[in-house]
Design an enzyme around this catalytic site. Structure first.
Site, PDB file in Angstrom:
ATOM      1  N   GLN A 165      13.028  45.458 -30.946  1.00 28.10           N
ATOM      2  CA  GLN A 165      12.696  44.164 -30.345  1.00 28.10           C
ATOM      3  C   GLN A 165      13.291  43.033 -31.173  1.00 28.10           C
ATOM      4  OE1 GLN A 165      12.069  41.490 -28.485  1.00 28.10           O
ATOM      5  NE2 GLN A 165      10.112  42.226 -27.699  1.00 28.10           N
TER       6      GLN A 165
ATOM      7  N   ARG B  27       3.767  40.729 -22.122  1.00 31.03           N
ATOM      8  CA  ARG B  27       2.843  41.245 -21.098  1.00 31.03           C
ATOM      9  C   ARG B  27       2.024  42.411 -21.657  1.00 31.03           C
ATOM     10  NH1 ARG B  27       7.487  42.385 -17.296  1.00 31.03           N
ATOM     11  NH2 ARG B  27       8.685  41.318 -18.912  1.00 31.03           N
TER      12      ARG B  27
ATOM     13  N   GLY C 218       9.229  43.348 -22.120  1.00 24.65           N
ATOM     14  CA  GLY C 218       7.895  42.992 -21.633  1.00 24.65           C
ATOM     15  C   GLY C 218       6.823  43.051 -22.698  1.00 24.65           C
ATOM     16  N   GLU C 219       7.198  42.802 -23.967  1.00 24.70           N
ATOM     17  CA  GLU C 219       6.206  42.928 -25.034  1.00 24.70           C
ATOM     18  C   GLU C 219       5.101  41.898 -24.913  1.00 24.70           C
ATOM     19  OE1 GLU C 219       5.811  43.374 -29.897  1.00 24.70           O
ATOM     20  OE2 GLU C 219       7.729  43.667 -28.906  1.00 24.70           O
TER      21      GLU C 219
ATOM     22  N   ARG D 117      12.862  39.831 -30.640  1.00 23.66           N
ATOM     23  CA  ARG D 117      11.972  38.687 -30.710  1.00 23.66           C
ATOM     24  C   ARG D 117      10.933  38.902 -31.797  1.00 23.66           C
ATOM     25  NH1 ARG D 117       9.451  35.635 -25.631  1.00 23.66           N
ATOM     26  NH2 ARG D 117       8.286  34.055 -26.743  1.00 23.66           N
TER      27      ARG D 117
ATOM     28  N   GLU E 164      18.363  42.063 -22.527  1.00 26.87           N
ATOM     29  CA  GLU E 164      17.268  41.512 -21.712  1.00 26.87           C
ATOM     30  C   GLU E 164      16.657  40.289 -22.388  1.00 26.87           C
ATOM     31  OE1 GLU E 164      13.200  40.950 -20.158  1.00 26.87           O
ATOM     32  OE2 GLU E 164      13.758  41.488 -22.199  1.00 26.87           O
ATOM     33  N   ASN E 165      16.480  40.356 -23.693  1.00 29.82           N
ATOM     34  CA  ASN E 165      15.857  39.244 -24.401  1.00 29.82           C
ATOM     35  C   ASN E 165      16.769  38.038 -24.494  1.00 29.82           C
ATOM     36  OD1 ASN E 165      13.029  39.594 -25.839  1.00 29.82           O
ATOM     37  ND2 ASN E 165      13.954  41.606 -25.649  1.00 29.82           N
TER      38      ASN E 165
ATOM     39  N   GLY F  72      -3.648  40.015 -12.547  1.00 28.17           N
ATOM     40  CA  GLY F  72      -3.018  41.290 -12.849  1.00 28.17           C
ATOM     41  C   GLY F  72      -1.614  41.081 -13.414  1.00 28.17           C
TER      42      GLY F  72
ATOM     43  N   ARG G  16      16.395  35.582 -21.714  1.00 23.31           N
ATOM     44  CA  ARG G  16      15.161  34.819 -21.589  1.00 23.31           C
ATOM     45  C   ARG G  16      15.395  33.349 -21.910  1.00 23.31           C
ATOM     46  NH1 ARG G  16      10.645  37.883 -21.188  1.00 23.31           N
ATOM     47  NH2 ARG G  16       9.384  36.081 -21.721  1.00 23.31           N
TER      48      ARG G  16
END
Length: 300
Positions: A54, A98, A95-96, A56, A129-130, A75, A133
């Site tokens: 990760q 979440r 998705g860390e 981030r 992916e990060n 949800g 963001r």
């Protein structure tokens, strides 16, 4: 609403399939892999581990609590992405926030997309992916670019193609890593913009970078004003008439910088005039670190 219920039921069915030892899917070619890979599956949250790749490193506590409240009410709207690492064991790809927020409110399961990926693919997916963001700071983005180049062995040209950014954009981010760590921390904490950082990186000497950094903070200089300061720095004394030279840190302050740093375990910056007027800058990167420093200073 009927579609959502059907999808959720399907997710639970796939979850049961994954817990069956006779259906231990290890590759995309295994039996029933097509039923799982790319579909939303309700996974036990305890079966998921965080991603060591990760990029981030900053998670704002207030924003995380807000997300947790939203998840409690609505949800998990957007499923996380995981990769399978062993039987009924998974690792986060994206998705860390979440995942953390869901654990915060005590959820037992979380909707997830399952991928079959090796370590290198997982690293690349997480980094790319990060990078896309919107809430990453410039230093996090720069570090992600550097990791892709170092660990996936990409050139700047290949990296440009992979992330869909111009090579000049990538170069500008990577140059920020030449800044002194104190200034990088200032950028991560929002005291400086990327424009400030791009101007400061044109000063090679780290002590001079920090001197101008402190002036930016103290006088709230704009990016354009900072660029003028850097230009004046390179022009030398001939073109700086009437400008007050940057004051060097007096001995009484220099002698104590290391003591502050050792006591607080963070790199403390001190600026002061010979008359004794100045300031001490103590950086912190999280609420937990702030509390630790507060306890050391105040004993609370």
């Amino acid at each position: 609403m009927a579609k959502a219920t059907k999808k959720q039921a399907l997710g639970r069915g796939l979850s049961a399939l994954l817990k069956d030892p006779e259906n231990d899917i290890q590759s995309a070619n295994d039996k029933n892999a097509d039923k799982v890979v790319g579909n939303i599956v309700e996974l036990d949250i305890d079966a998921i581990e965080v991603n060591p790749f990760q990029p981030r490193s900053n998670f704002n506590d207030e924003a995380l609590n807000e997300l947790a409240t939203s998840i409690r009410e609505l949800g998990v709207i957007q499923p996380i992405t995981v990769r399978k690492v062993d039987f009924n064991k998974y690792q986060l790809v994206s998705g860390e926030r979440r995942y953390r927020a869901s654990k915060l409110i005590g959820l037992d399961t979380i909707p997830a997309y399952i991928r079959i990926a090796n370590d290198q693919e997982s690293l690349e997916m997480a980094l790319v992916e990060n990078i896309q963001r919107q809430d990453l700071d410039p230093i996090e983005i720069a570090l992600s670019y550097q990791r892709l180049m170092d660990e996936i062995e990409l050139t700047q040209e290949k990296l440009s193609e992979r992330v869909g950014k111009k090579r000049s954009t990538i170069t500008n981010y990577l140059r920020l890593l030449r800044l002194d760590p104190i200034i990088q921390t200032g950028m991560r904490d929002g005291f400086l913009s990327m424009g400030h950082g791009r101007a400061l990186v044109n000063i090679e000497k780290k002590s001079d970078q920090i001197a101008l950094y402190e002036k930016i903070i103290e006088q709230n200089l704009s990016v354009r004003e900072t660029e003028r300061e850097v230009k004046a720095y390179h022009s030398g004394p001939k073109n700086t008439k009437g400008k007050k030279p940057s004051a060097s840190v007096p001995d009484f302050a220099k002698e104590n910088i290391d003591k502050f740093t050792d006591h607080l375990s963070v790199k403390v910056a001190i600026s002061a005039s010979e008359k004794g007027k100045g300031k001490i800058t103590i950086p912190f990167h999280s609420q937990e670190e702030f509390k630790r420093i507060k306890k050391l200073i105040l004993g609370e």
